[in-house]
Design a protein around this motif. Sequence first.
Motif, short mmCIF file in Angstrom:
data_model
loop_
_atom_site.label_atom_id
_atom_site.label_comp_id
_atom_site.label_asym_id
_atom_site.label_seq_id
_atom_site.Cartn_x
_atom_site.Cartn_y
_atom_site.Cartn_z
N THR A 150 0.83 -1.20 0.00
CA THR A 150 0.00 0.00 0.00
C THR A 150 0.87 1.25 0.00
O THR A 150 0.59 2.21 -0.73
N ARG A 151 1.90 1.25 0.81
CA ARG A 151 2.79 2.42 0.86
C ARG A 151 3.54 2.62 -0.46
O ARG A 151 3.69 3.74 -0.93
N LEU A 152 4.01 1.53 -1.03
CA LEU A 152 4.70 1.64 -2.32
C LEU A 152 3.75 2.14 -3.41
O LEU A 152 4.15 2.96 -4.25
N GLY A 153 2.50 1.67 -3.38
CA GLY A 153 1.51 2.17 -4.34
C GLY A 153 1.24 3.65 -4.16
O GLY A 153 1.10 4.39 -5.13
N GLY A 154 1.15 4.09 -2.90
CA GLY A 154 0.97 5.51 -2.63
C GLY A 154 2.15 6.33 -3.12
O GLY A 154 1.99 7.40 -3.70
N CYS A 155 3.35 5.79 -2.89
CA CYS A 155 4.56 6.47 -3.39
C CYS A 155 4.55 6.54 -4.91
O CYS A 155 5.02 7.53 -5.49
N ALA A 156 4.02 5.50 -5.55
CA ALA A 156 3.93 5.52 -7.02
C ALA A 156 3.01 6.64 -7.49
O ALA A 156 3.28 7.28 -8.50
N GLY A 157 1.92 6.88 -6.75
CA GLY A 157 1.02 7.98 -7.10
C GLY A 157 1.72 9.32 -6.99
O GLY A 157 1.56 10.19 -7.86
N VAL A 158 2.49 9.51 -5.94
CA VAL A 158 3.25 10.74 -5.78
C VAL A 158 4.30 10.85 -6.88
O VAL A 158 4.50 11.92 -7.47
#
Length: 157
Positions: A7-15
């Motif tokens: 989830t955190r990596l996916g959020g970082c991908a959005g950023v």
Amino acid sequence: MSDRLITRLGGCAGVAYVVFAFVGNGISGSSPDLTASRAEIARWAARQHSSAAAYAGGYLELLGLLALIVFAGTAYGIFRRAEGGSGALSTTMLGAGLVSAAVKLASVGPAFAVYWRAHEGMSPQLTAALIDGNNVSFILTGAIDAVMLAAAALVIL
């Protein structure tokens, strides 16, 4: 990997999508808009080949688009669990994210051809058509991104 890390990596991908897209465009600069004449576009294109910044910016934008795919997939998983039921909204969000990335990725080839070949001589008509196609793809992704964000907002609400 744990769900939390994914989830955190996916959020970082959005950023990363947003940052790479803006920084890449800032480095390489914008192409002429749709009101520019064919001659203006041809002159602009002829100057692009010698610019390392144009290539660096393009690669950053490409990385951003790939990050959007990762973000959309991760967000789908989160929103699908939260939505329950048929999952129509989370599926719409995923589909719009993937279509947005696909539309913009499809416009990279023609734009790259202009960057790569314009210094060798390219007709102003062809140059304008390829760059205009790239610009229209960018505009189109705005509408597709709006669908993605609207579907996500409805799940969040």
